[in-house]
Design a protein around this motif. Sequence first.
Motif, PDB file in Angstrom:
ATOM      1  N   PHE A   1       0.821  -1.214   0.000  1.00 56.82           N
ATOM      2  CA  PHE A   1       0.000   0.000   0.000  1.00 56.82           C
ATOM      3  C   PHE A   1       0.851   1.259   0.000  1.00 56.82           C
ATOM      4  N   LEU A   2       2.095   1.117   0.416  1.00 57.12           N
ATOM      5  CA  LEU A   2       2.962   2.300   0.457  1.00 57.12           C
ATOM      6  C   LEU A   2       3.268   2.831  -0.928  1.00 57.12           C
ATOM      7  N   PHE A   3       3.167   1.963  -1.959  1.00 55.42           N
ATOM      8  CA  PHE A   3       3.443   2.454  -3.296  1.00 55.42           C
ATOM      9  C   PHE A   3       2.434   3.505  -3.711  1.00 55.42           C
ATOM     10  N   LEU A   4       1.246   3.454  -3.118  1.00 58.02           N
ATOM     11  CA  LEU A   4       0.258   4.490  -3.410  1.00 58.02           C
ATOM     12  C   LEU A   4       0.757   5.843  -2.944  1.00 58.02           C
ATOM     13  N   ILE A   5       1.529   5.832  -1.870  1.00 61.62           N
ATOM     14  CA  ILE A   5       2.102   7.078  -1.368  1.00 61.62           C
ATOM     15  C   ILE A   5       3.274   7.516  -2.241  1.00 61.62           C
TER      16      ILE A   5
ATOM     17  N   LYS B   1       2.000  16.024   0.974  1.00 60.54           N
ATOM     18  CA  LYS B   1       1.725  15.725   2.375  1.00 60.54           C
ATOM     19  C   LYS B   1       1.595  14.220   2.569  1.00 60.54           C
ATOM     20  N   VAL B   2       2.025  13.765   3.721  1.00 65.46           N
ATOM     21  CA  VAL B   2       1.959  12.343   4.050  1.00 65.46           C
ATOM     22  C   VAL B   2       0.646  12.052   4.775  1.00 65.46           C
ATOM     23  N   GLN B   3       0.011  10.964   4.407  1.00 62.97           N
ATOM     24  CA  GLN B   3      -1.184  10.509   5.116  1.00 62.97           C
ATOM     25  C   GLN B   3      -0.723   9.742   6.362  1.00 62.97           C
ATOM     26  N   VAL B   4      -0.807  10.400   7.497  1.00 63.49           N
ATOM     27  CA  VAL B   4      -0.128   9.889   8.688  1.00 63.49           C
ATOM     28  C   VAL B   4      -0.716   8.570   9.171  1.00 63.49           C
TER      29      VAL B   4
ATOM     30  N   ASP C   1       1.069  15.621  12.467  1.00 61.04           N
ATOM     31  CA  ASP C   1       0.340  16.281  11.383  1.00 61.04           C
ATOM     32  C   ASP C   1       1.072  17.529  10.901  1.00 61.04           C
ATOM     33  N   ALA C   2       1.654  18.285  11.831  1.00 60.17           N
ATOM     34  CA  ALA C   2       2.406  19.486  11.443  1.00 60.17           C
ATOM     35  C   ALA C   2       3.657  19.112  10.650  1.00 60.17           C
TER      36      ALA C   2
ATOM     37  N   LYS D   1       0.973   3.196  10.447  1.00 64.51           N
ATOM     38  CA  LYS D   1       0.740   1.748  10.453  1.00 64.51           C
ATOM     39  C   LYS D   1       1.947   1.038   9.844  1.00 64.51           C
ATOM     40  N   SER D   2       2.445   1.565   8.737  1.00 66.95           N
ATOM     41  CA  SER D   2       3.620   0.959   8.116  1.00 66.95           C
ATOM     42  C   SER D   2       4.846   1.119   9.016  1.00 66.95           C
ATOM     43  N   TYR D   3       4.907   2.232   9.732  1.00 71.57           N
ATOM     44  CA  TYR D   3       6.016   2.459  10.659  1.00 71.57           C
ATOM     45  C   TYR D   3       6.044   1.368  11.726  1.00 71.57           C
TER      46      TYR D   3
END
Length: 805
Positions: A7-11, A498-501, A452-453, A506-508
């Motif tokens: 799913f990270l490839f979507l990012i 922007k990163v979808q946190v 988020d910031a 979750k991946s982290y």
Amino acid sequence: MFNKFNFLFLILVPLFLLLPLSLSEFDSIGPLLQRLDSKRAPPYVQEAAAKGVLSRLLPTHLSSFEFKIVSKDACGGDSCFLINNYNQSRQSGPEIIIRGTTAVEIASGLHWYLKYWCGAHISWTKTGGIQIASVPKPGSLPLLKDEGLIVKRPVPWNYYQNVVTSSYSYVWWEWEKWEKEVDWMALQGVNLPLAFTGQEAIWQKVFKDFNISSEDLNNFFGGPAFLAWARMGNLHGWGGPLSHNWLDQQLALQKQIITRMLELGMTPVLPSFSGNVPASLTKIFPSAKITRLGDWNTVDGDPRWCCTYLLDPTDPLFVEIGEAFIRKQIKEYGDVTDIYNCDTFNENSPPTGDPEYISNLGASIFKAMSKGDKDAVWLMQGWLFYSDSSFWKPPQMKALLQSVPSGKMIVLDLFADVKPIWKSSFQFYGTPYIWCMLHNFGGNIEMYGILDAISSGPVEARISANSTMVGVGMCMEGIEQNPVVYELMSEMAFREEKVQVSEWIKSYSHRRYGKAVHQVEEAWEILYHTIYNCTDGIADHNHDFIVMFPDWDPSTNFGSSVANDQKKIYFLPPGNRRYLSQETNSDMPQAHLWYRPDDVIKALQLFLAGGKDLAGSLTYRYDLVDLTRQVLSKLANEKYIKAVTSFQKKDIDALHFHSNKFLQLIKDIEILLASDDNFLLGTWLESAKKLARNPSEKKQYEWNARTQVTMWYDTNETTQSKLHDYANKFWSGLFESYYLPRASTYFSYLSESLRRNEKFKLIEWRKQWISQSNKWQEGNELYPVKANGNSLAISQALYEKYFAK
């Protein structure tokens, strides 16, 4: 095996589609970037340095990767890394080729591949270290799609360090630790690191040429743990003097650090002259414009370390000394950089707010740099614009920022994660700036952040109208804490969007522990919305009463109920330093709390529930201890308030009950911290003593190490340091030997006050405690450097004890 990361490839997909950035977007620094590129080590040196990083990180896979330096033309004129499958028909040999414009980009590409294709994780050793069990064996590495991956830097620089990190974190390090740190920097994409080690040896040589003796410098340089503030002109002599051994060791270490930074293609930022001079200079040059600055947080204004001397930048002598210092560094290190840090008024205001004077001041500072290095660029922390905002109004700020030629100054928007200055300063009046996350004060250990910031702030700043942003940076006062915050912030050096946190975190958690555990995933989702969602704008976060014990008299208005005019302990804004003081119109000390404790207790419960699947993971153990410590410390704040309230109500039984609960929590947290190698006081003290070459140095270094994490600065018989507990630490050994006797003594005075029906004897308590603290600071007791106990079992037992019901 690696589908869970797909799913990270979507990012990552948008990174493939980016149009090349043009250097014209950075016109003001374009010539600088070209000059710095010309100073870099040859490609073969950088490729070997990147291979060295791999050999220390993953020695089993040395033959699995091929590294190659490419020109910026391969990246559309910018810095990037490219990852591709290695085209080969043999069954052995390289599997993946990583190309980059510097060795830093290659290391960053390696890190990116290991994270997002192999599920690996890399953090500081003291925050759990690396998780590489998920990396497949050589010959089985996952392949990329045919087109591979290209990731570009949206801005040229990734800056690293605060001017005080050298004292809070690096002070006792030798090359073995520094080598790991420089590797970490490279893997995180850092290409603009501060290089402040060893500068006192250079200053000694410079001042000798101005007839200042080594003896004169004994009262000028601070001690090892306080050098940062001596360099900034906040104090002098405190914790000193510096021995010749120290000066020689640190200079040799600096040369090792700079050499490795250069091999990796980094641009080190060196110090420059800010005007801070020894007292003896006033006698040698009696006509020079030298003023004595005001008091910086001493108790009594003791001249032995108070009120430093500042040479006016408009005095010709300033330029002479500044030029000499730059030239001396170039002689020692070579022509390694064009970027120099200078913070003339760090928490010290100029003598006048006249814009013309400030403009002349800035021009003179830059003149001293440029005479030493004709291509010099001034890098300045923008902290003063926040910390002393009442002085630095638009006319003053504009005068300073525009006092040097265009492109010759870069500002660090130091606290942009909480208080971004770029928004209110017309993008620093056209001056290039770096969006920085400050995050940590005093090297404190506290789970805290604003994910988020971090995930959106740099992007928002970069795409804003008339943006002058040229980099991102991490400017924490102390490292080795909150690895999740630093991993995300490092990625922002390569993120266009922007990163979808929620997805990222979750991946982290998968990567950090090497597997997906649904309870732990749920726990991290809670932590993201609580601990790592601090939006209250408070500058400090480590106010827990165990480690930052309130120094106040709770018997004000003794005998009455808690009233509105009851005095309160509060934290002054950063411009006045962040220490405990008193103010009316409130009734209790205030510890910082920005989330519902019950939510985080639930996260701990989930974390423990997933423990059976992660019991052997060092990263899990660190996070478990840290989370348990966090939860218990907030509970202790409640017990303290209840104890003091009981005192004010003259309920001695309740006072005993709640104060004993507070003391028991100190004891229990001590046992918890002792179960992990990364939470031990002994490690800090032994690393300090290890640098000593004789008994005198050993005693001095240990005193420095003990004092920084406790009283920090001077006291008198009845008054604690204004900075006491500023660098507090959740360390085993410190809890049992320092925090416990302090709280126990305090509560015994409260109890005695009620028993005798007298006001609390604040002065007597202070006398006793300060005396105890002085003895502890001068002590030489040994503390463990190895963990003892099962963290999972201890944490589970403490959860059952305090929260199961």
